[in-house]
Design a protein around this motif. Structure first.
Motif, PDB file in Angstrom:
ATOM      1  N   TRP A 193       0.817  -1.221   0.000  1.00 54.31           N
ATOM      2  CA  TRP A 193       0.000   0.000   0.000  1.00 54.31           C
ATOM      3  C   TRP A 193       0.847   1.266   0.000  1.00 54.31           C
ATOM      4  CZ3 TRP A 193      -4.738   0.882  -1.296  1.00 54.31           C
ATOM      5  CH2 TRP A 193      -5.360   2.070  -0.934  1.00 54.31           C
ATOM      6  N   ALA A 194       1.858   1.318   0.842  1.00 57.04           N
ATOM      7  CA  ALA A 194       2.705   2.516   0.934  1.00 57.04           C
ATOM      8  C   ALA A 194       3.432   2.777  -0.380  1.00 57.04           C
ATOM      9  CB  ALA A 194       3.709   2.367   2.076  1.00 57.04           C
ATOM     10  N   ASP A 195       3.945   1.728  -1.010  1.00 58.96           N
ATOM     11  CA  ASP A 195       4.644   1.889  -2.287  1.00 58.96           C
ATOM     12  C   ASP A 195       3.684   2.333  -3.384  1.00 58.96           C
ATOM     13  OD1 ASP A 195       7.079   1.166  -1.210  1.00 58.96           O
ATOM     14  OD2 ASP A 195       6.817  -0.962  -1.663  1.00 58.96           O
ATOM     15  N   MET A 201       1.870   9.336  -6.213  1.00 63.41           N
ATOM     16  CA  MET A 201       2.192  10.749  -6.030  1.00 63.41           C
ATOM     17  C   MET A 201       3.266  11.208  -7.009  1.00 63.41           C
ATOM     18  SD  MET A 201       0.072  11.805  -3.876  1.00 63.41           S
ATOM     19  CE  MET A 201       0.738  13.471  -3.801  1.00 63.41           C
ATOM     20  N   TYR A 202       4.222  10.326  -7.309  1.00 64.03           N
ATOM     21  CA  TYR A 202       5.246  10.665  -8.311  1.00 64.03           C
ATOM     22  C   TYR A 202       4.591  10.861  -9.678  1.00 64.03           C
ATOM     23  CZ  TYR A 202       8.603   9.734 -11.997  1.00 64.03           C
ATOM     24  OH  TYR A 202       9.318   9.792 -13.163  1.00 64.03           O
ATOM     25  N   ARG A 203       3.684   9.970 -10.046  1.00 66.11           N
ATOM     26  CA  ARG A 203       3.034  10.098 -11.342  1.00 66.11           C
ATOM     27  C   ARG A 203       2.115  11.324 -11.393  1.00 66.11           C
ATOM     28  NH1 ARG A 203       5.928   7.930 -14.904  1.00 66.11           N
ATOM     29  NH2 ARG A 203       4.315   8.799 -16.243  1.00 66.11           N
ATOM     30  N   TRP A 255       3.670  18.626  -1.638  1.00 68.08           N
ATOM     31  CA  TRP A 255       2.533  17.819  -1.173  1.00 68.08           C
ATOM     32  C   TRP A 255       2.902  16.338  -1.192  1.00 68.08           C
ATOM     33  CZ3 TRP A 255      -2.058  16.546  -4.828  1.00 68.08           C
ATOM     34  CH2 TRP A 255      -2.996  15.748  -4.162  1.00 68.08           C
ATOM     35  N   SER A 256       3.564  15.913  -2.262  1.00 68.77           N
ATOM     36  CA  SER A 256       3.991  14.520  -2.380  1.00 68.77           C
ATOM     37  C   SER A 256       4.952  14.143  -1.253  1.00 68.77           C
ATOM     38  CB  SER A 256       4.658  14.301  -3.739  1.00 68.77           C
ATOM     39  OG  SER A 256       5.160  13.002  -3.849  1.00 68.77           O
ATOM     40  N   ASN A 257       5.868  15.037  -0.923  1.00 66.84           N
ATOM     41  CA  ASN A 257       6.820  14.763   0.166  1.00 66.84           C
ATOM     42  C   ASN A 257       6.102  14.603   1.500  1.00 66.84           C
ATOM     43  OD1 ASN A 257       9.094  14.791  -1.468  1.00 66.84           O
ATOM     44  ND2 ASN A 257       9.412  16.999  -1.234  1.00 66.84           N
ATOM     45  N   PHE A 258       5.063  15.414   1.741  1.00 63.27           N
ATOM     46  CA  PHE A 258       4.284  15.291   2.983  1.00 63.27           C
ATOM     47  C   PHE A 258       3.578  13.932   3.051  1.00 63.27           C
ATOM     48  CE2 PHE A 258       4.378  20.007   3.517  1.00 63.27           C
ATOM     49  CZ  PHE A 258       4.774  20.022   4.843  1.00 63.27           C
ATOM     50  N   VAL A 259       3.019  13.509   1.909  1.00 62.33           N
ATOM     51  CA  VAL A 259       2.316  12.221   1.877  1.00 62.33           C
ATOM     52  C   VAL A 259       3.298  11.083   2.130  1.00 62.33           C
ATOM     53  CG1 VAL A 259       1.020  10.626   0.411  1.00 62.33           C
ATOM     54  CG2 VAL A 259       0.480  13.062   0.373  1.00 62.33           C
ATOM     55  N   ARG A 260       4.463  11.123   1.472  1.00 68.71           N
ATOM     56  CA  ARG A 260       5.458  10.066   1.661  1.00 68.71           C
ATOM     57  C   ARG A 260       5.957  10.040   3.098  1.00 68.71           C
ATOM     58  NH1 ARG A 260       7.650  12.142  -3.469  1.00 68.71           N
ATOM     59  NH2 ARG A 260       6.999  10.780  -5.168  1.00 68.71           N
ATOM     60  N   THR A 264       5.866   6.955   5.855  1.00 72.95           N
ATOM     61  CA  THR A 264       7.036   6.383   6.515  1.00 72.95           C
ATOM     62  C   THR A 264       7.001   6.564   8.026  1.00 72.95           C
ATOM     63  OG1 THR A 264       8.256   8.448   6.131  1.00 72.95           O
ATOM     64  CG2 THR A 264       8.504   6.712   4.494  1.00 72.95           C
ATOM     65  N   GLU A 265       6.273   7.584   8.489  1.00 71.05           N
ATOM     66  CA  GLU A 265       6.226   7.866   9.924  1.00 71.05           C
ATOM     67  C   GLU A 265       4.907   7.434  10.554  1.00 71.05           C
ATOM     68  OE1 GLU A 265       6.946  11.993  10.345  1.00 71.05           O
ATOM     69  OE2 GLU A 265       9.053  11.873   9.745  1.00 71.05           O
ATOM     70  N   ARG A 266       4.173   6.581   9.862  1.00 70.90           N
ATOM     71  CA  ARG A 266       2.833   6.230  10.321  1.00 70.90           C
ATOM     72  C   ARG A 266       2.848   5.570  11.702  1.00 70.90           C
ATOM     73  NH1 ARG A 266      -1.550   2.643   6.851  1.00 70.90           N
ATOM     74  NH2 ARG A 266      -3.244   2.782   8.358  1.00 70.90           N
TER      75      ARG A 266
END
Length: 544
Positions: A193-195, A201-203, A255-260, A264-266
């Motif tokens: 799911w994370a990947d 987000m990259y796309r 925005w993408s960096n915040f989502v990633r 990772t910090e979930r």
């Protein structure tokens, strides 16, 4: 082990020489003389540069820029939301994880991967032309044109991710009596799911640029304003709207960096609330985009199925397969010869483009790596390293944020129509992407061998050729091949503005409603994409 390592190094060296030879071969397709430039090409270049230095930032332009940026963002969000649904469903089916035996698994993979391959092989602007011809100038033409290819790309990646899941947890669930659907929900999806979200987000950043060029089919947005400004030769306005596009890409990147980071910090304290904020913002953006498209753009989904649109779509797609045509172009030998000649020119353009981008990235990637700027890799800290790092990184952002079609529209004012302006436009866009990817490869490498080499008295050139390049060259080659695949899909687009190849003929065929010629050119285009996929995959295996 030592023999295998020597064989790999030999293969990489031979491959590098082969790629260089192919690039040099492509250069012979250009007649290198002064006739490449328009008579007013250099003065036009100076005017474009003046517009870059002094963009039009008047209140009217700024207001129009914000409005157009929102339209571009709304189309991208709406298109990607449909692409995700399509990719999730078809990607799961293409992975074969829901099948019960080997035969059905193979059939599912072949059929659904074929669907994904077809939808992603055709560029989004080509899809836009096809949808406009079928359903008219509706925002849904741009939305569907984004959803189809990006859904195909995402679906293929999702299927690969599911196929790469470790078998141990899946076997444990199956032995406990879990059904196929339960295995998917509680086994496969939690592991990938994370990947999936990260790659989506990259796309999405890529979809912003694609959404901008959707405007060139006549719909609103930043691309439409850039096109109008170029036609009026108002280069200061052109750069003002280009800066809005760059700002939009940077916004999506943040925005993408915040989502990633939330992903990772979930499991850490505070990560869950951060994740919910990202999800809430995403949901609001999707909701706001669809509300605007339906109310602000007055686009009604069910109008797409009206009798008028159905008749237009039937006439258009019937024309593509030759209904009512006495001599379809795709059954004519002379047309095939002419189209295959254009196909070869398009191939040469793509090779030139990736060659130019590779050369530019090679000479700029070292200063662009953070671990070189701060001295962690080489052990050498110079005051100018951070300055060079910032300058090159800004160039990378600027280069990749501007779509290839926008670069082509400006370059065609300087160079005469042909392969060279198309290759330069493609190279300018991909130079920034390639440089960024390469810099990240250098940043991720182990610094200890390189620092030992520098400490033993090796010069910077020796450190580069004997320390850094042997380590990163396989990844560099992989990214070169990956970007060449992307360039191959995009060559047809730059031809729309006179940059040569299949794109010029495709636009003429659309303008004169020569539908069977469109089919012929699409077949040639798909042949190119298949060749690129096969050559790229074979080459990647050779350097592993």
């Amino acid at each position: 082990m030592k023999l295998a390592s020597i064989v790999r190094l030999h293969n990489r060296f031979i491959l590098t020489l082969l790629l260089m030879a192919i690039f040099i071969w492509s250069l012979f397709s250009i007649k290198w003389n002064t006739n490449l430039f328009h008579s007013g090409g250099i003065p036009t270049l100076l005017q474009i540069l003046e517009g870059l230095i002094h963009p039009d930032l008047s209140p009217d332009v700024l207001l129009l820029g914000f409005e157009s940026a929102w339209i571009t963002l709304a189309y991208a969000v709406a298109g990607m939301s449909l692409a995700i649904i399509y990719a999730f469903i078809v990607g799961i089916l293409a992975s074969g994880v829901l099948t019960s035996n080997k035969t059905s698994r193979i059939l599912f993979k072949v059929f659904f991967r074929g669907i994904l391959g077809f939808t992603r092989s055709i560029h989004e602007l080509i899809w836009a032309w096809l949808f406009v011809a079928a359903i008219g100038l509706s925002p849904y033409a741009a939305i569907f044109a984004l959803a189809f290819p990006y859904g195909g790309i995402l679906g293929r990646i999702f299927a690969d991710m599911l196929n790469d899941v470790s078998e141990e947890p899946i076997k444990a669930l199956k032995s406990a009596g879990a059904s196929k659907l339960q295995t998917l929900i509680y086994g496969y999806l939690p592991l990938v799911w994370a990947d999936m979200v990260s790659y989506t987000m990259y796309r999405f950043e890529c979809a912003i640029r694609s959404s901008a060029i959707m405007s060139f089919i006549g719909l609103g947005g930043l691309g439409y304003q850039i096109q109008l400004s170029l036609q009026d030769l108002k280069y200061d306005r052109v750069w003002a709207f280009v800066f809005f596009l760059i700002g939009l890409v940077i916004f999506v990147d943040i925005w993408s960096n915040f989502v990633r980071r939330a992903l990772t910090e979930r499991k850490k304290q505070g990560g869950f609330s951060s994740g919910w904020r990202s999800v809430l913002f995403t949901m609001l953006l999707i909701f706001g985009s669809w509300v605007y498209i339906n109310l602000g753009e007055h686009a009604q989904f069910f109008e797409l199925f009206s009798a008028k649109n159905s008749e237009a779509a039937k006439r258009f797609f019937g024309g593509l397969i030759g209904l009512g045509s006495d001599q379809p172009a795709f059954l004519d030998r002379d047309n095939w010869q002419a189209a295959l000649k254009l196909t070869l020119e398009t191939l040469e353009m793509s090779i030139m483009a990736i060659g130019f981008a590779t050369i530019a990235a090679f000479f700029t990637v070292m200063p662009a790596a953070r671990n070189i700027a701060n001295g962690k890799l080489t052990g050498s800290r110079k005051w100018y390293n951070w300055f060079l790092y910032g300058v090159v990184r800004i160039f990378y952002i600027f280069s990749r944020s501007v779509p290839e079609l926008v670069w082509a529209m400006m370059i065609i004012f300087i160079f005469k129509p042909g392969l060279l302006p198309g290759a330069i436009a493609l190279a300018l866009h991909n130079f920034g992407i390639l440089g960024k990817l390469w810099a990240e490869v250098i940043e991720d490498m182990d610094s200890r061998p390189i620092r030992n080499l520098a400490a033993s008295g090796a010069s910077k050139i020796e450190t580069l050729f004997y320390g850094i390049l042997p380590t990163v060259l396989p990844r560099f080659l992989t990214y070169i091949l990956y970007r060449w695949e992307v360039i191959m899909r995009t060559t047809i687009v730059v031809g729309f503005v006179g940059a040569g190849g299949l794109g010029m003929d495709f636009k003429l065929a659309m303008s004169f409603f020569n539908y069977t010629q469109i089919t012929l050119l699409l077949l040639c285009y798909m042949i190119l994409v298949i060749i690129a996929d096969f050559a790229s995959e074979s080459t990647r295996k050779a350097v592993r």
